[in-house]
Every structure is written in C-alpha cells, then in structure tokens.
Design an enzyme around this catalytic site. Sequence first.
Site, PDB file in Angstrom:
ATOM      1  N   ARG A 162      17.312  29.640  49.318  1.00 53.34           N
ATOM      2  CA  ARG A 162      16.612  30.493  48.333  1.00 53.34           C
ATOM      3  C   ARG A 162      17.331  30.571  46.987  1.00 53.34           C
ATOM      4  O   ARG A 162      17.173  31.531  46.239  1.00 53.34           O
ATOM      5  CB  ARG A 162      16.384  31.896  48.884  1.00 53.34           C
ATOM      6  N   LYS A 184      13.095  23.864  33.586  1.00 54.54           N
ATOM      7  CA  LYS A 184      11.970  23.238  34.292  1.00 54.54           C
ATOM      8  C   LYS A 184      12.551  22.239  35.274  1.00 54.54           C
ATOM      9  O   LYS A 184      13.274  21.318  34.880  1.00 54.54           O
ATOM     10  CB  LYS A 184      11.048  22.500  33.315  1.00 54.54           C
ATOM     11  N   GLU A 196      12.094  12.222  21.135  1.00 60.46           N
ATOM     12  CA  GLU A 196      12.138  13.671  21.407  1.00 60.46           C
ATOM     13  C   GLU A 196      12.967  14.379  20.328  1.00 60.46           C
ATOM     14  O   GLU A 196      12.685  15.522  19.965  1.00 60.46           O
ATOM     15  CB  GLU A 196      12.714  13.949  22.799  1.00 60.46           C
ATOM     16  N   LYS A 255      15.577  24.103  21.123  1.00 60.82           N
ATOM     17  CA  LYS A 255      15.012  24.307  22.473  1.00 60.82           C
ATOM     18  C   LYS A 255      15.480  25.646  23.039  1.00 60.82           C
ATOM     19  O   LYS A 255      14.690  26.365  23.675  1.00 60.82           O
ATOM     20  CB  LYS A 255      15.377  23.154  23.410  1.00 60.82           C
ATOM     21  N   GLU A 274       6.473  29.099  29.535  1.00 56.67           N
ATOM     22  CA  GLU A 274       5.349  28.407  28.866  1.00 56.67           C
ATOM     23  C   GLU A 274       4.032  29.154  29.073  1.00 56.67           C
ATOM     24  O   GLU A 274       3.093  28.656  29.699  1.00 56.67           O
ATOM     25  CB  GLU A 274       5.249  26.959  29.370  1.00 56.67           C
ATOM     26  N   ARG A 308       6.488  27.612  23.856  1.00 56.49           N
ATOM     27  CA  ARG A 308       7.062  26.473  24.581  1.00 56.49           C
ATOM     28  C   ARG A 308       6.103  25.283  24.626  1.00 56.49           C
ATOM     29  O   ARG A 308       6.531  24.130  24.622  1.00 56.49           O
ATOM     30  CB  ARG A 308       7.475  26.893  26.002  1.00 56.49           C
ATOM     31  N   ASN A 326       5.157  20.068  23.635  1.00 55.70           N
ATOM     32  CA  ASN A 326       4.307  18.978  24.123  1.00 55.70           C
ATOM     33  C   ASN A 326       3.689  18.166  22.987  1.00 55.70           C
ATOM     34  O   ASN A 326       2.790  17.357  23.229  1.00 55.70           O
ATOM     35  CB  ASN A 326       3.204  19.537  25.028  1.00 55.70           C
ATOM     36  N   HIS A 365       2.412  14.622  23.453  1.00 53.70           N
ATOM     37  CA  HIS A 365       2.410  14.321  24.887  1.00 53.70           C
ATOM     38  C   HIS A 365       1.012  14.081  25.448  1.00 53.70           C
ATOM     39  O   HIS A 365       0.861  13.321  26.403  1.00 53.70           O
ATOM     40  CB  HIS A 365       3.124  15.430  25.671  1.00 53.70           C
ATOM     41  N   HIS A 399       0.711  10.809  27.293  1.00 52.37           N
ATOM     42  CA  HIS A 399       0.384  10.719  28.724  1.00 52.37           C
ATOM     43  C   HIS A 399      -0.822   9.816  28.943  1.00 52.37           C
ATOM     44  O   HIS A 399      -0.871   9.069  29.919  1.00 52.37           O
ATOM     45  CB  HIS A 399       0.104  12.104  29.308  1.00 52.37           C
ATOM     46  N   HIS A 416       8.642   6.829  28.642  1.00 52.95           N
ATOM     47  CA  HIS A 416       7.967   8.070  28.262  1.00 52.95           C
ATOM     48  C   HIS A 416       8.150   8.354  26.761  1.00 52.95           C
ATOM     49  O   HIS A 416       7.184   8.654  26.053  1.00 52.95           O
ATOM     50  CB  HIS A 416       8.541   9.207  29.109  1.00 52.95           C
TER      51      HIS A 416
HETATM   52  P1  NAD Z   1      16.087   8.739  33.787  1.00 53.73           P
HETATM   53  O1  NAD Z   1      16.694   9.908  34.401  1.00 53.73           O
HETATM   54  O2  NAD Z   1      15.245   7.852  34.642  1.00 53.73           O
HETATM   55  O3  NAD Z   1      17.224   7.857  33.079  1.00 53.73           O
HETATM   56  C1  NAD Z   1      16.853   6.656  32.428  1.00 53.73           C
HETATM   57  C2  NAD Z   1      17.692   5.480  32.936  1.00 53.73           C
HETATM   58  O4  NAD Z   1      19.000   5.562  32.364  1.00 53.73           O
HETATM   59  C3  NAD Z   1      17.877   5.454  34.443  1.00 53.73           C
HETATM   60  O5  NAD Z   1      17.855   4.127  34.875  1.00 53.73           O
HETATM   61  C4  NAD Z   1      19.278   6.047  34.614  1.00 53.73           C
HETATM   62  O6  NAD Z   1      19.897   5.655  35.812  1.00 53.73           O
HETATM   63  C5  NAD Z   1      19.981   5.474  33.420  1.00 53.73           C
HETATM   64  N1  NAD Z   1      21.129   6.214  32.940  1.00 53.73           N
HETATM   65  C6  NAD Z   1      21.268   7.553  32.800  1.00 53.73           C
HETATM   66  N2  NAD Z   1      22.382   7.852  32.138  1.00 53.73           N
HETATM   67  C7  NAD Z   1      23.007   6.690  31.884  1.00 53.73           C
HETATM   68  C8  NAD Z   1      24.201   6.351  31.199  1.00 53.73           C
HETATM   69  N3  NAD Z   1      24.941   7.265  30.597  1.00 53.73           N
HETATM   70  N4  NAD Z   1      24.550   5.052  31.146  1.00 53.73           N
HETATM   71  C9  NAD Z   1      23.758   4.101  31.712  1.00 53.73           C
HETATM   72  N5  NAD Z   1      22.602   4.352  32.313  1.00 53.73           N
HETATM   73  C10 NAD Z   1      22.222   5.640  32.398  1.00 53.73           C
HETATM   74  O7  NAD Z   1      15.147   9.145  32.541  1.00 53.73           O
HETATM   75  P2  NAD Z   1      15.274  10.268  31.413  1.00 53.73           P
HETATM   76  O8  NAD Z   1      14.569   9.698  30.247  1.00 53.73           O
HETATM   77  O9  NAD Z   1      16.637  10.774  31.257  1.00 53.73           O
HETATM   78  O10 NAD Z   1      14.415  11.465  32.026  1.00 53.73           O
HETATM   79  C11 NAD Z   1      13.052  11.318  32.332  1.00 53.73           C
HETATM   80  C12 NAD Z   1      12.697  12.381  33.344  1.00 53.73           C
HETATM   81  O11 NAD Z   1      12.958  13.663  32.770  1.00 53.73           O
HETATM   82  C13 NAD Z   1      11.246  12.377  33.757  1.00 53.73           C
HETATM   83  O12 NAD Z   1      11.172  12.510  35.155  1.00 53.73           O
HETATM   84  C14 NAD Z   1      10.660  13.608  33.080  1.00 53.73           C
HETATM   85  O13 NAD Z   1       9.602  14.183  33.816  1.00 53.73           O
HETATM   86  C15 NAD Z   1      11.854  14.519  33.033  1.00 53.73           C
HETATM   87  N6  NAD Z   1      11.828  15.511  31.936  1.00 53.73           N
HETATM   88  C16 NAD Z   1      12.068  16.795  32.271  1.00 53.73           C
HETATM   89  C17 NAD Z   1      12.071  17.750  31.286  1.00 53.73           C
HETATM   90  C18 NAD Z   1      12.390  19.170  31.642  1.00 53.73           C
HETATM   91  O14 NAD Z   1      12.250  20.052  30.791  1.00 53.73           O
HETATM   92  N7  NAD Z   1      12.847  19.423  32.843  1.00 53.73           N
HETATM   93  C19 NAD Z   1      11.824  17.417  29.950  1.00 53.73           C
HETATM   94  C20 NAD Z   1      11.600  16.087  29.643  1.00 53.73           C
HETATM   95  C21 NAD Z   1      11.594  15.135  30.654  1.00 53.73           C
HETATM   96  N1  GLY Z   2      10.073  19.427  27.850  1.00 52.68           N
HETATM   97  C1  GLY Z   2       9.190  20.494  27.639  1.00 52.68           C
HETATM   98  C2  GLY Z   2       9.719  21.812  28.101  1.00 52.68           C
HETATM   99  O1  GLY Z   2      10.836  21.928  28.547  1.00 52.68           O
HETATM  100  O2  GLY Z   2       9.008  22.761  28.036  1.00 52.68           O
END
Ligand code: NAD
Ligand code: GLY
Length: 371
Positions: free
Chosen positions: A126, A148, A190, A232, A242, A248, A252, A255, A259, A272
């Site tokens: 939990r 998130k 971003e 942020k 949000e 918040r 987007n 987006h 998307h 992305h």
């Molecule tokens: P990712 O986590 O897939 O990383 C991208 C690639 O880079 C992967 O292959 C990873 O292994 C590699 N990598 C990471 N750090 C590295 C480093 N320092 N050196 C070498 N390789 C490295 O992608 P991302 O773009 O970081 O994140 C995308 C994800 O984040 C999506 O799932 C998306 O939904 C999520 N997201 C969440 C939020 C949120 O608010 N929680 C906001 C935006 C995106």
């Molecule tokens: N990446 C959008 C949010 O965190 O709300």
Amino acid sequence: MSDPLLETLSVALGSRSYDIVIGTHLFAQLGARLQPLLPGKQVAIVSNTTVAPLYLETVAASLRQHGFVTLPILLPDGEAHKNWENLQKIFDALIQHRFERSSTLLALGGGVVGDMTGFAAATFLRGVSFVQVPTTLLAQVDASIGGKTGINHPLGKNLLGAFYQPRQVIIDVDTLATLPARERLAGMAEVIKYGILWDAAFFERLEQDLEGVLRLEQHLLIATIRACCAIKATIVAQDERETATGQRALLNLGHTFGHAIETLTGYGHLLHGEAVAIGMVMAADLSQAMGLCSATEARRIAQLIARCGLPVRAPWFPVEQYLEAMARDKKVLGGAVRLVLVDHIGQASIQSTVPMELIREMIGRNMSPPP
Ligand code: NAD
Ligand code: GLY
C-alpha cells in the site's frame, strides 16, 4: 566548498513536498543525500538492461557506503515492456527479498523505468518510499516530476496507474552523454514545449543558446533543465491531479496531434518527442488560424523545433484517419476534442470549440505530400 553547478528546487505539495536536485557527478553522493531522507535501509534499484551496465554499480556502491542494502531489479528495455508482466517481476523480487513498509524503490532509467517503479512503489504494501533518478532528457524535464506513474494496457498507453510522488528527484546531467542523440533531441521537444506554454523569456533563451544546449555545455544544460523542472513543479503544485479546469493539462501541448501521428504510423516508428514536435507545429498553426498567436510566433516555434533536427511535417495519411485517431485520444471529454492551443509564446490555453473545418485545413497544410 559548495558546488556552483548544483541546483535544488522544491515541488510544494504540503507534507508530500520534495526536492529536485540537478547537477553533475551526483551518483557518488547518492547514499549521503538519501541517508537522512529514507525510513529504512533496504533499497531496490529498478533499472533496465541498457542503463544498468552504465550506472547501476556506481549508484549501488554509493548507497552501500552509507549502510543501505541494495537489491538490483533489471527489466527488459523498451516501451513494449511497460506492462503487468514486468510489474509483477518487481513485486516478485521485493517479496522474495522480504522488503518491508520502510523499504525504498529507486528508479534508475528513463520514463519507462520511472513510471513502472513509481507504480510498483505506490502499490507494494500500500505504498513505500520512492526515489527518481532519471537518465533521459525527457525523464529529467518531465516524467520524473509530478507523480504520474503507471503501465500500458494492450488497448492503450498509460491506462493503469496512480498519482504517487517520489521522495526526491536526483538529476545527474552527466548521464545525457551516453544517451543516444536521437533520444536527446526527442527530449528537446518537451523542453521547447515549456517555453511555448509557460515562459516566453525561456523560449527566447533557447532561441539564443540552442546549439550550446545541444552540445551539452554544462552550465546551459543545467540552467535549461532547471527552468523546465521549475515550470513543471509550479504547475504540479497548483494542479497535482490534472483537474478538468486546472493547468496541468497544458502540458499536453502538441500531444493530441502527436498521439494521432504515433497511432497512424505505428508505435516505435517515431519517438514520442518527435511526434510531439510535429504536434506542436500543428498546434501553433491551428492557433494562428484561430486568431490566437501571430504568424511570426507560429514560425518561430516551427523554426526552433527544426533547428533541433526534429521533424516538423506530419506523415501523409488521409485527413479522416487523423480525425478518427484524435477522437480516440484520452483527452476527449464528452465527445469534444480538447486541444491545447498557443495564445502567444509563453501562454497556452485549452480550447474545446475549434471548428472541425479549421482542423481539417490545418492537417492538410502540415502534411508531407502523398508517397
Ligand atoms: P525510455 O525510458 O524508453 O528511454 C529511452 C531509451 O534510452 C531506452 O532505450 C533507455 O534504455 C535508454 N536510456 C535511458 N537512459 C540512458 C542513458 N543515460 N544512456 C543510454 N541510454 C539510456 O524513454 P523516455 O523517453 O525516457 O520515457 C518515455 C516514457 O515516459 C513513456 O513510457 C511515457 O509514457 C513516459 N512519460 C511519463 C511522464 C510522466 O509524467 N510520468 C511524462 C512523459 C512521459
Ligand atoms: N507529462 C504530463 C504530466 O506530467 O502531466
């Protein structure tokens, strides 16, 4: 002597407030930083098979030096693995190693690792403590902040999750040196987004300093990441969950179109951030057509995105297919497509009454020619 490159800012959420620490060479200090903050000595370091060989041992050694007992949990790399099966692997390891309520989960990786680790922390027993150590630009400026967390469902992205804030976010910008250039640029989309929707002066600084940021010049990089984190943090403090009327949702920007592009091209074809880059150009064009931002501002937005080497033209598909993909987007509320549009550089707003004809024309103007 204090470190001139070290920046600390706070996400103000009452008793759940936390710091974002940004700097260089931070992994060696991780144990010392976390010692006063964490309730117990067990720390599971969740990472993936790409990031762990680069950074896990340095992080684990620093934690061990300060009395922590570490458990590495390695996930396969990639968005396709952000699912129940791998969440279950995290829980299996925690239960097998008798993790307790006082234990901590530390996410070492990009947004995929961060989102999954956060969701595991929100639900294991939990809720246990959670630390974000983001290693992609996208995760450093966005995903690691704001709580998130979640995983994908076969029928859609991020459909299962929880709002769950970390205890600290530790951003070591040195990690960007190993990040593939294409991933870094996708993160820049971003970064630019924050300037467009919130801070005109930041947008102007990016126009001036872009090449230095892209070369990873430390002062510029840290100042840029700090500016994004501060925006942020402000938005999350005002609208953590949000809400329909909160700010918040402005995050987007780009987006809904992005998307739609990801859906039409198939996930994995464009990153992305690349899809969001095109989506922001489309949003700026539509904003101009709506009489919101000026033609000059829409052009500046497209130019800055193009200077990063990011795509600015949408791939060709029949306009109807774009509209169908947009209608399925999570941001559709009561049947109306809610779009984040640009009032002017530095300010965005949610619009839910954009005439369909203007959207059609805008998509047509921004598409590549048919193959
Ligand atoms: P990712 O986590 O897939 O990383 C991208 C690639 O880079 C992967 O292959 C990873 O292994 C590699 N990598 C990471 N750090 C590295 C480093 N320092 N050196 C070498 N390789 C490295 O992608 P991302 O773009 O970081 O994140 C995308 C994800 O984040 C999506 O799932 C998306 O939904 C999520 N997201 C969440 C939020 C949120 O608010 N929680 C906001 C935006 C995106
Ligand atoms: N990446 C959008 C949010 O965190 O709300």
